[in-house]
Scaffold this motif. Sequence first.
Motif, PDB file in Angstrom:
ATOM      1  N   ILE A 169       3.675  -4.726  11.458  1.00 29.23           N
ATOM      2  CA  ILE A 169       2.710  -5.384  11.142  1.00 29.23           C
ATOM      3  C   ILE A 169       1.676  -5.836  12.546  1.00 29.23           C
ATOM      4  O   ILE A 169       0.498  -5.791  12.582  1.00 29.23           O
ATOM      5  CB  ILE A 169       2.719  -6.294  10.213  1.00 29.23           C
ATOM      6  CG1 ILE A 169       3.226  -5.797   8.710  1.00 29.23           C
ATOM      7  CG2 ILE A 169       1.514  -7.307   9.881  1.00 29.23           C
ATOM      8  CD1 ILE A 169       3.699  -6.799   7.855  1.00 29.23           C
ATOM      9  N   ARG A 170       2.613  -6.251  13.350  1.00 33.23           N
ATOM     10  CA  ARG A 170       1.960  -6.815  14.597  1.00 33.23           C
ATOM     11  C   ARG A 170       1.194  -5.511  15.436  1.00 33.23           C
ATOM     12  O   ARG A 170       0.203  -5.843  16.042  1.00 33.23           O
ATOM     13  CB  ARG A 170       2.715  -7.622  15.392  1.00 33.23           C
ATOM     14  CG  ARG A 170       3.272  -8.707  14.952  1.00 33.23           C
ATOM     15  CD  ARG A 170       4.073  -9.666  15.799  1.00 33.23           C
ATOM     16  NE  ARG A 170       5.605  -9.304  15.976  1.00 33.23           N
ATOM     17  CZ  ARG A 170       5.854  -8.740  17.114  1.00 33.23           C
ATOM     18  NH1 ARG A 170       5.029  -8.247  18.205  1.00 33.23           N
ATOM     19  NH2 ARG A 170       7.009  -8.212  17.091  1.00 33.23           N
ATOM     20  N   LYS A 171       1.836  -4.437  15.449  1.00 29.96           N
ATOM     21  CA  LYS A 171       1.663  -3.424  16.356  1.00 29.96           C
ATOM     22  C   LYS A 171       0.593  -2.356  15.580  1.00 29.96           C
ATOM     23  O   LYS A 171      -0.341  -1.763  16.483  1.00 29.96           O
ATOM     24  CB  LYS A 171       2.741  -2.565  16.882  1.00 29.96           C
ATOM     25  CG  LYS A 171       3.451  -3.621  17.896  1.00 29.96           C
ATOM     26  CD  LYS A 171       4.484  -2.745  18.425  1.00 29.96           C
ATOM     27  CE  LYS A 171       5.464  -3.399  19.647  1.00 29.96           C
ATOM     28  NZ  LYS A 171       6.429  -2.667  20.506  1.00 29.96           N
ATOM     29  N   ALA A 172       0.440  -2.435  14.259  1.00 36.92           N
ATOM     30  CA  ALA A 172      -0.130  -1.132  13.848  1.00 36.92           C
ATOM     31  C   ALA A 172      -1.783  -1.681  13.945  1.00 36.92           C
ATOM     32  O   ALA A 172      -2.320  -2.736  13.723  1.00 36.92           O
ATOM     33  CB  ALA A 172       0.176  -1.085  12.526  1.00 36.92           C
ATOM     34  N   VAL A 173      -2.766  -0.507  14.081  1.00 34.29           N
ATOM     35  CA  VAL A 173      -4.091  -0.965  14.176  1.00 34.29           C
ATOM     36  C   VAL A 173      -4.926  -0.072  13.062  1.00 34.29           C
ATOM     37  O   VAL A 173      -4.212   0.897  12.485  1.00 34.29           O
ATOM     38  CB  VAL A 173      -4.434  -0.952  15.828  1.00 34.29           C
ATOM     39  CG1 VAL A 173      -4.207  -1.580  16.639  1.00 34.29           C
ATOM     40  CG2 VAL A 173      -4.504   0.732  15.906  1.00 34.29           C
ATOM     41  N   VAL A 174      -6.036  -0.422  12.789  1.00 34.02           N
ATOM     42  CA  VAL A 174      -6.809   0.323  11.991  1.00 34.02           C
ATOM     43  C   VAL A 174      -7.025   1.684  12.228  1.00 34.02           C
ATOM     44  O   VAL A 174      -7.378   1.940  13.447  1.00 34.02           O
ATOM     45  CB  VAL A 174      -8.134  -0.376  11.526  1.00 34.02           C
ATOM     46  CG1 VAL A 174      -9.025   0.407  10.700  1.00 34.02           C
ATOM     47  CG2 VAL A 174      -7.992  -1.621  10.989  1.00 34.02           C
ATOM     48  N   VAL A 180      -3.820   2.902   7.794  1.00 37.22           N
ATOM     49  CA  VAL A 180      -4.061   1.671   7.961  1.00 37.22           C
ATOM     50  C   VAL A 180      -5.633   1.331   7.660  1.00 37.22           C
ATOM     51  O   VAL A 180      -6.287   2.006   8.738  1.00 37.22           O
ATOM     52  CB  VAL A 180      -3.685   0.653   9.191  1.00 37.22           C
ATOM     53  CG1 VAL A 180      -3.967  -0.743   9.238  1.00 37.22           C
ATOM     54  CG2 VAL A 180      -2.129   1.022   9.298  1.00 37.22           C
ATOM     55  N   THR A 181      -6.257   0.722   6.911  1.00 38.50           N
ATOM     56  CA  THR A 181      -7.519   0.427   6.660  1.00 38.50           C
ATOM     57  C   THR A 181      -7.925  -1.105   7.026  1.00 38.50           C
ATOM     58  O   THR A 181      -9.088  -1.225   7.348  1.00 38.50           O
ATOM     59  CB  THR A 181      -7.947   0.898   5.255  1.00 38.50           C
ATOM     60  OG1 THR A 181      -7.105  -0.101   4.371  1.00 38.50           O
ATOM     61  CG2 THR A 181      -7.990   2.263   4.873  1.00 38.50           C
ATOM     62  N   HIS A 182      -6.981  -1.931   6.985  1.00 37.01           N
ATOM     63  CA  HIS A 182      -7.512  -3.317   7.228  1.00 37.01           C
ATOM     64  C   HIS A 182      -6.103  -4.369   7.578  1.00 37.01           C
ATOM     65  O   HIS A 182      -5.166  -4.083   7.184  1.00 37.01           O
ATOM     66  CB  HIS A 182      -7.744  -4.000   6.090  1.00 37.01           C
ATOM     67  CG  HIS A 182      -8.118  -5.466   6.227  1.00 37.01           C
ATOM     68  ND1 HIS A 182      -9.219  -5.865   7.139  1.00 37.01           N
ATOM     69  CD2 HIS A 182      -7.488  -6.653   5.635  1.00 37.01           C
ATOM     70  CE1 HIS A 182      -9.205  -7.343   7.031  1.00 37.01           C
ATOM     71  NE2 HIS A 182      -8.149  -7.712   6.161  1.00 37.01           N
ATOM     72  N   PRO A 185      -3.071 -11.195   8.349  1.00 38.86           N
ATOM     73  CA  PRO A 185      -2.300 -11.955   9.396  1.00 38.86           C
ATOM     74  C   PRO A 185      -0.850 -11.739   9.231  1.00 38.86           C
ATOM     75  O   PRO A 185      -0.092 -11.634  10.199  1.00 38.86           O
ATOM     76  CB  PRO A 185      -2.684 -13.410   9.189  1.00 38.86           C
ATOM     77  CG  PRO A 185      -3.312 -13.359   7.484  1.00 38.86           C
ATOM     78  CD  PRO A 185      -4.161 -12.033   7.610  1.00 38.86           C
ATOM     79  N   VAL A 186      -0.588 -11.068   7.961  1.00 39.98           N
ATOM     80  CA  VAL A 186       1.029 -10.913   7.646  1.00 39.98           C
ATOM     81  C   VAL A 186       1.053  -9.521   6.702  1.00 39.98           C
ATOM     82  O   VAL A 186       2.074  -9.385   6.031  1.00 39.98           O
ATOM     83  CB  VAL A 186       1.718 -11.984   6.900  1.00 39.98           C
ATOM     84  CG1 VAL A 186       1.817 -13.295   8.165  1.00 39.98           C
ATOM     85  CG2 VAL A 186       1.162 -12.464   5.704  1.00 39.98           C
ATOM     86  N   TYR A 187      -0.153  -8.680   6.910  1.00 46.31           N
ATOM     87  CA  TYR A 187      -0.024  -7.706   6.132  1.00 46.31           C
ATOM     88  C   TYR A 187      -1.001  -6.388   6.521  1.00 46.31           C
ATOM     89  O   TYR A 187      -1.696  -6.926   7.424  1.00 46.31           O
ATOM     90  CB  TYR A 187      -0.321  -8.166   4.622  1.00 46.31           C
ATOM     91  CG  TYR A 187      -1.721  -8.729   4.445  1.00 46.31           C
ATOM     92  CD1 TYR A 187      -2.784  -7.640   4.337  1.00 46.31           C
ATOM     93  CD2 TYR A 187      -2.312  -9.824   4.327  1.00 46.31           C
ATOM     94  CE1 TYR A 187      -4.145  -7.966   4.139  1.00 46.31           C
ATOM     95  CE2 TYR A 187      -3.618 -10.365   4.205  1.00 46.31           C
ATOM     96  CZ  TYR A 187      -4.652  -9.454   4.159  1.00 46.31           C
ATOM     97  OH  TYR A 187      -5.743  -9.736   4.022  1.00 46.31           O
ATOM     98  N   LEU A 188      -0.779  -5.363   6.110  1.00 48.92           N
ATOM     99  CA  LEU A 188      -1.776  -4.146   6.340  1.00 48.92           C
ATOM    100  C   LEU A 188      -1.950  -3.564   5.274  1.00 48.92           C
ATOM    101  O   LEU A 188      -1.164  -3.169   4.229  1.00 48.92           O
ATOM    102  CB  LEU A 188      -0.884  -3.296   7.242  1.00 48.92           C
ATOM    103  CG  LEU A 188      -0.239  -3.504   8.583  1.00 48.92           C
ATOM    104  CD1 LEU A 188       0.720  -2.517   9.028  1.00 48.92           C
ATOM    105  CD2 LEU A 188      -1.571  -3.805   9.366  1.00 48.92           C
ATOM    106  N   ARG A 229      -0.446  -2.056  -0.051  1.00 48.92           N
ATOM    107  CA  ARG A 229      -0.355  -3.221   1.012  1.00 48.92           C
ATOM    108  C   ARG A 229       1.392  -3.351   1.415  1.00 48.92           C
ATOM    109  O   ARG A 229       2.135  -3.382   0.798  1.00 48.92           O
ATOM    110  CB  ARG A 229      -0.779  -4.384   0.318  1.00 48.92           C
ATOM    111  CG  ARG A 229      -0.685  -5.735   1.316  1.00 48.92           C
ATOM    112  CD  ARG A 229      -1.274  -7.099   0.839  1.00 48.92           C
ATOM    113  NE  ARG A 229      -2.561  -7.018   0.949  1.00 48.92           N
ATOM    114  CZ  ARG A 229      -3.358  -7.851   0.735  1.00 48.92           C
ATOM    115  NH1 ARG A 229      -3.056  -9.079   0.377  1.00 48.92           N
ATOM    116  NH2 ARG A 229      -4.730  -7.959   0.855  1.00 48.92           N
ATOM    117  N   LEU A 230       1.273  -3.204   2.747  1.00 51.87           N
ATOM    118  CA  LEU A 230       2.585  -3.624   3.377  1.00 51.87           C
ATOM    119  C   LEU A 230       2.536  -5.154   3.963  1.00 51.87           C
ATOM    120  O   LEU A 230       1.568  -5.493   4.666  1.00 51.87           O
ATOM    121  CB  LEU A 230       2.655  -2.745   4.613  1.00 51.87           C
ATOM    122  CG  LEU A 230       2.654  -1.308   4.543  1.00 51.87           C
ATOM    123  CD1 LEU A 230       3.139  -0.588   5.956  1.00 51.87           C
ATOM    124  CD2 LEU A 230       3.900  -0.814   3.477  1.00 51.87           C
TER     125      LEU A 230
END
Length: 520
Positions: free
Chosen positions: A142-147, A162-164, A167-170, A118-119
Amino acid sequence: MQGSQLQHMCQLDIDRDCHGLKRTSIICSIGPSCNSVDILQQLIKKGVNIFCINMAHGSQQQHLATVDKIREAERLANKKLPNRVAIAIDISGPGIHIGKLRSELGGSMVLKDGDKVRLTGDATYRDLCDAEHIYVDKDELIRKAVVGDTIFLEDGPLSITVTHRGPVYLDCTVETGGVLRDYDECHLPGMLTGRQMLSDKDVDDIVFALSNEIDMIFISWVWSSTIVQLVRRELGIKADEVKVIAKIENYEGVKRYDKILKVSDGTIVARGNLGVDLPPEKVFLAQKLMIGRARREGKPVICASQMLQSMVRNPRPTRAEAGDVANAILDGADCLMLSGETAIGKHPVKAVETMVAVCQESEAAIATETLFQTLRQVTTLQQDHTHTVAMTAVESAIRSRAAAILLLTSSGRSASLIAHYRPSCHIIAITRVPEVARSLNLHWGTLPILYEEELAESWAEDIDRRIHHGILIAADHGIIKTGDMVVLVTGLTPGTGFTNSVRMLVVPELDKLQPITNIV
């Protein structure tokens, strides 16, 4: 008639001798493996010219302690060496870093294929990172990365998908396993675009540089000339003294390279991150175009990342790595940079020894006369006498088979211009200015000598004393011997901007010359 590059290659000989003094500068990244006075002193003696401190790792108090160690190591090494080493800091810019791993992990941990991580932007985990919570210092990721996005840690091979998105984590899955270390970089290809600004930390780090007489600032992740100009603004009255070097690490930086080069004092080809943002098969094109354009403009260019990567673990490089280093020199790089090899590697001193050996052999294989003719043709001549004098000095050295070009400089500009034309001999640059002596380490083929004796009664006598001193130093380094031809480049009046004289000198009997301190 000048032979072709093909003819030159065909005439290379594996039994030929090479000079014992390299002409390509070596930059060494500081880390746990070399952060002691003893190891730093060994690195200086082996041939390191510039030390780089990464400001993303550790506190300013720790960095100040490192600066003190470098200067103590230099003081001890300079009992036998006349040159000065430079210190650079690498400011983070928009680069994204993880935090520090939990102390019980010992600074690194292994992530395997399929592991869940988890990031998070939660500062609670800034110094307590583990597989469950890996802190990242900028929430932009965290704001820009998508699944489905792949995030690279450092410059690979470690990557996570990224799998999920929370709000403040990936939440992520390890795609390609590897070792994660304190403060490693996180990079999402194509994310770093748009307007560039300095962070508060960058400004604090620039203040640190000014407070501690740092010679150079490396700016990470430059893709716009604006960020270079912002750094210069922060430097204020020191903007002409502290060298500002732009690290090119992404696609946008390569595409805007000409504008960045124009406002920078030099550039770094940061191939590790470039190999993430660009397809790996494109990186060599980026390297060659950037080195070529820097050479055309007469700006120093540094080749960095994974130069001798296997020496992080092994005492010998791969043959491919040795060839890679050699080709960077043949392309025209002024400096080569060791990163993990000296910062966290098992064999930091051996890595420098190896790079020096490859430098020596590669430099002996350069077709210097052909290169000079090419550079003269493509360089736009400036309307100033210093540029003309530099070109004349190099051509005189080539025609006379001079053993060295010896010059006196106040600002370092004449030395940098001579280095631009790549003479076939060493450049001995004698200056009274400590900052100039250190910054000239950026320029290929230049041995900067800090002359610290008191001014002589007359300007002419002072010139003679400095020339005398340079001859003795050059002889000590095996650059010249009795009877050799030397090209002298001086000014006829004191001050900056008055270099206007090229003369030829036959080296006198060296055993009759006394050290400068013995001259009455």
